[in-house]
Enzyme design. Structure first.
Site, short mmCIF file in Angstrom:
data_model
loop_
_atom_site.label_atom_id
_atom_site.label_comp_id
_atom_site.label_asym_id
_atom_site.label_seq_id
_atom_site.Cartn_x
_atom_site.Cartn_y
_atom_site.Cartn_z
N HIS A 6 0.49 -1.63 0.25
CA HIS A 6 -0.06 -0.19 0.07
C HIS A 6 0.97 0.81 -0.29
CE1 HIS A 6 -3.87 -1.40 0.12
NE2 HIS A 6 -3.93 -2.44 0.60
N LYS A 24 -15.61 4.82 4.36
CA LYS A 24 -15.24 6.05 3.38
C LYS A 24 -16.49 6.32 2.80
CE LYS A 24 -13.43 6.37 -0.30
NZ LYS A 24 -13.93 6.39 -1.85
#
EC number: 4.1.1.31
Length: 898
Positions: free
Chosen positions: A134, A564
């Site tokens: 990531h 999110k």
């Protein structure tokens, strides 16, 4: 012993590191920079928000580097202290600590769990920690190598019996290691590639996993034997897996060649380790046939040995091991794995089980002839290692977005003259997909031309099938469908697997060599997951496919995107509800649920202590089978040291055992209450992110645009151009809020939800929330994780970032709303928990943060100033470099930013 006394060794280590770092900085950069660093270290309370001394650009960069390196050294000292405290507990004969295997197994024994029930669970268990690449993994491999040197010398300095001369020599080595780190660039001056990430991913095995995993199995078997009085021979159910090289949704640069490279590179690491261990066994097992007999199978291996020296004639074990080394080298060569050794022309092993057979022959012979002690050492560890790691080291997952699968299927249908797939409704799609899955005919034709993406995707699946043939079927275990929203999304993947031979028809029955894994990510998809899985299990074709997988079906849950999408509280509640509903769907279908939790390092992406999170899962959702992702900088923190890696894997197993078999009180939750809280939290969160101008605010009040310019990871920060938060990947979303110290994804909406609930229900409502907190592990974990976020956040620094927004009216309006919610959330937390301050019940973490905050706050203030400078001069590379230093330092200080 008081908390103060327990921390004395840590404070001594920190004082030593601080002194040596000050010496290095002073000698290398001069007294001005060294003095500025010391001044920052002494800032307390409100002083931390005061302006920092103005330095020349080069001196300022050195100051940033010193702050960042201090945070890195602090992490090393803290990790060593955790190991030291755990060892002190064991030496003192203290009660086993929470999260340890002895504690978990003792609880199960006290709860009346029988040996048969435990053994039955472990015989079918599967526990996996899956490493992912990531953009929040900001540290270079060279820096991590330097950290290992510091850790080694600092650990040696803690020995009790050092002479003054030895201590002086070790301090000199430690200072040299710190100097080397100071003179090593911590910034990548090139964009990482997937190959770089693959290399980094396998680096943790020689560091930790080769040692930690076999030791964990030995400890588990020993503890079970002591508590239940039965010998436990456990299958290898604990695995470390990887997405690196197989995750095309995460990184569109991944292709078939990189998939093969990932598996080959992993395999190289495994073969090198096995050969090294065989050589060590060769040195150890010098047993003479004049003194001890050897079994027939060992003698047969010895006869094949290339080592025909007269001196070896009476050493059958060494000659057998020489044969095995030759066979292993031939095995690697056959699979295209390069090794730094001569090749051997003898017959290779067909699979890793044949190697285990030969090793088991040595073990059986030793045990049969009075040498069980020798069999129980390195040889036993190697047998377990080969069983765990095979010839592939880590099982690799494939992942792709459902829309990409849909596009490839549509192209195959079109080229074959079939229906226009995209024009079909869901029922029609399911019907035509089942029709194609039930026929042996393939849709792909080598005589037709396909688009670039279709060719790339089909090549990936073919390569996966070839890898399974070369390295074993376990080398590629899961195919994950991102953004899965329907049954047809799962069947579309099944069809592509069939085209490559990963699903085949045998006597008319479908058989799969991979698991098809739907990933439910958004709030809407989580709500719909029950209906999707129920409809899938109703299909006769899929029922037959499930039979070929021992009726095990994995479902992945996305913590990042759901957060999110809906905010912290709503995401947590929707995940809980989805799990609860899935447990019932699977029970009705007679299928075995295996949940894969896509958790990030930060709380905003589902992070937090794994043990507490797993124990708090809904009843029936674990049942011995669980996988979790380990992402970004969390991998370094958890798995760069054998002792720490062992502790984290042990906590994962302990939690799985307790959640599966233990009597955990408070497993039920008040659905109506949480529905009400979730609705209010969701409304507050969506009102914020849907405010006109919010995206502009986010882009200007965080370093997200600067992060996109840095050489942190190999993948883009977004899937397309940014117009709303829906276009942004979850990782930079969370990472950016962490850098600005607002940590918004880890708390926003909770305050409004609690305030609305108490306003509606009065004191009785607050009392109900307080009661729930005392008795519900789910609610406790939710608030505990939020508490850590609030403790790391700083509204003053966040306000400085907000001042970067050009539209001052927009900034004032949005920051005002955020600040109001911040205060509501603090009030709600203290009202529910009864605490007077944050981290009241976690003094260790509180002291850790207090030590870090002076440097963290300085880095935050400097980052805000640098961002303002960069926006005035966008092409200033020196400013961008300095911002990167602040990002590295903040990441090290917070430890879980993305």
């Amino acid at each position: 012993m008081s908390e103060h006394d327990k921390d004395l060794p840590l404070r001594a280590d920190l004082a030593c590191l601080d002194r040596l770092l000050s010496e290095v900085v002073g000698e290398q950069e001069g007294a001005v920079v060294s003095g500025a660093v010391q001044a920052i270290a002494l800032r307390r309370g409100d002083e931390r928000s005061h302006p920092l001394p103005q330095l020349a650009p080069e001196a300022a960069a050195s100051l940033l580097r010193a702050c960042g390196l201090y945070a890195q050294l602090f992490n090393i000292a803290e990790d060593l202290h955790h190991n030291r405290r755990r060892r002190a507990h064991q030496l003192a004969g203290s009660a086993p600590q929470q999260g340890s295997l002895p504690r978990a197994l003792q609880r199960l024994r006290q709860d009346g769990v029988s040996f048969h029930a435990l053994h039955q669970l472990l015989s079918h268990a599967k526990v996996g920690a899956i490493l992912t690449a990531h953009p929040t993994e900001v540290q270079r491999q060279s820096v991590l190598d330097g950290h290992r040197a510091v850790r080694r010398f600092l650990s040696q300095l803690n020995a009790a019996d050092l002479t003054p001369e030895e201590r002086e020599a070790l301090e000199a080595k430690l200072k040299r290691a710190i100097l080397a780190l100071w003179q090593t660039s911590e910034i990548r001056h090139f964009k990482m590639t997937v190959r770089d990430e693959i290399t980094n991913g396998v680096a943790y095995h020689p560091l930790a996993f080769f040692e930690a995993l076999p030791a964990l199995y030995r400890r588990l078997e020993r503890e079970i034997g002591q508590l239940w009085g039965e010998e436990a021979r456990l299958p290898s159910f604990i695995r470390v897996g990887s997405w690196i090289g197989g995750d095309r949704d995460g990184n569109p640069n991944v292709d078939a060649g990189l998939l093969r490279h990932a598996v080959t590179r992993q395999s190289q690491q495994a073969f090198e380790y096995y050969l090294q261990e065989l050589k060590s066994l060769y040195r150890e097992l010098s047993l003479s046939s004049r003194l001890v007999e050897a079994g027939a199978e060992v003698l047969a291996l010895a006869e094949q040995s290339p080592d025909q020296a007269v001196s070896r004639g009476e050493e059958p074990y060494r000659r057998a091991l020489a044969t095995m080394q030759g066979k292993l080298r031939a095995t690697a060569r056959l699979r295209g794995v390069e090794l730094a050794c001569r090749w051997d022309e003898r017959a290779p092993y067909r699979d890793h089980r044949e190697l285990i057979q030969d090793l088991a022959s040595l073990s059986a012979s030793l045990r049969a002839h009075g040498s069980a002690l020798l069999a129980d050492g390195r040889l036993s560890r190697l047998i377990r290692s080969v069983d765990v790691f095979g010839f592939f080291l880590m099982p690799l997952d494939l992942r792709q977005h459902a829309a990409v699968h849909e596009g490839v299927v549509a192209e195959l249908f079109s080229a074959a003259g079939l229906e226009e797939y995209r024009a079909l409704d869901e029922a029609a799609r399911v019907r035509v997909l089942i029709r194609e899955l039930a026929t042996p005919r393939l849709l792909f034709s080598p005589y037709l031309r396909y688009g670039e993406q279709a060719e790339k995707e089909l090549a990936i699946f073919r390569e996966a099938a070839a890898i399974q043939r070369d390295f074993g079927v376990e080398a590629i275990g899961q195919c994950i469908i991102s953004n899965c929203a329907s049954v047809s999304d799962i069947l579309a993947l099944a069809l592509l697997c069939k085209e490559a031979g990963l699903i085949r028809l045998e006597d008319g029955q479908p058989r799969a060599s991979v698991n098809l894994v739907p990933l439910f990510e958004t709030i809407a998809d989580l709500e719909n997951s029950e209906a999707v899985m129920r409809a899938l299990f109703a299909l006769p074709w899929y029922k037959q496919l499930l039979d070929s997988r021992e009726r095990v079906q994995e479902v992945m849950l996305g913590y990042s995107d759901s957060n999110k999408d809906g905010g912290y509280l709503t995401s947590q509640w929707q995940l809980w509800q989805a799990e609860t509903r899935l447990v019932k769907v699977f029970a009705d279908a007679g299928a075995r649920l295996q949940l894969f939790h896509g958790r990030g390092g930060s709380v905003g992406r589902g992070g937090g202590p794994s043990y507490e999170a797993i124990v708090a899962q809904p009843a029936g959702s674990v049942a011995g089978r669980i996988r979790i992702t380990e992402q970004g900088e969390v991998i370094t923190a958890k798995y760069s040291d054998p002792a720490i890696a062992g502790r984290n894997l042990e906590a994962l197993v302990a939690a799985t055992l307790e959640a599966s078999l233990g009597n955990i009180p408070g497993g039920e939750v008040d659905t109506a209450l949480f529905d009400e809280l979730s609705a209010s939290a969701f409304a507050a969160y969506r009102a914020l992110v849907e405010t006109p101008g919010f995206m502009q605010y986010f882009l200007e009040a965080t370093p997200v645009t600067a992060i996109a310019r840095l050489n942190i990871g190999s993948r883009p920060a977004s899937r397309k151009s940014l117009s709303s938060i829906g276009d942004l990947r979850a990782i930079p979303w969370v990472f950016s809020w962490s850098q600005s110290r607002l940590m918004l994804p880890g708390w926003f909406g909770v305050g409004s939800a609690v305030a609305a609930y108490v306003q509606k229900h009065g004191d009785a409502g607050l009392a109900k929330l307080q009661h729930l907190y005392r008795h519900s592990p789910f609610f406790q974990v939710m608030l505990s994780n939020m508490e850590q976020v609030l403790a790391k956040a700083d509204l003053g620094i966040a306000r400085r970032f907000s001042e970067l927004v050009a539209d001052r009216e927009l900034a004032a309006r949005l920051f005002g709303a955020i600040e109001a919610e911040w205060r509501k959330t603090h009030d709600a937390f203290f009202a529910i928990t009864g605490q007077a301050e944050l981290l009241e019940g976690n003094p260790t973490l509180r002291r850790s943060l207090e030590t870090r905050l002076p440097f963290l706050d300085a880095l935050g203030l400097l980052q805000a100033d640098l961002l303002a400078r960069l926006r005035a001069e966008p092409d200033d590379e020196d400013t961008l470099y300095a911002i990167h230093l602040t990002i590295n330092g903040t990441s090290a200080g917070l430890r879980n930013t993305g």
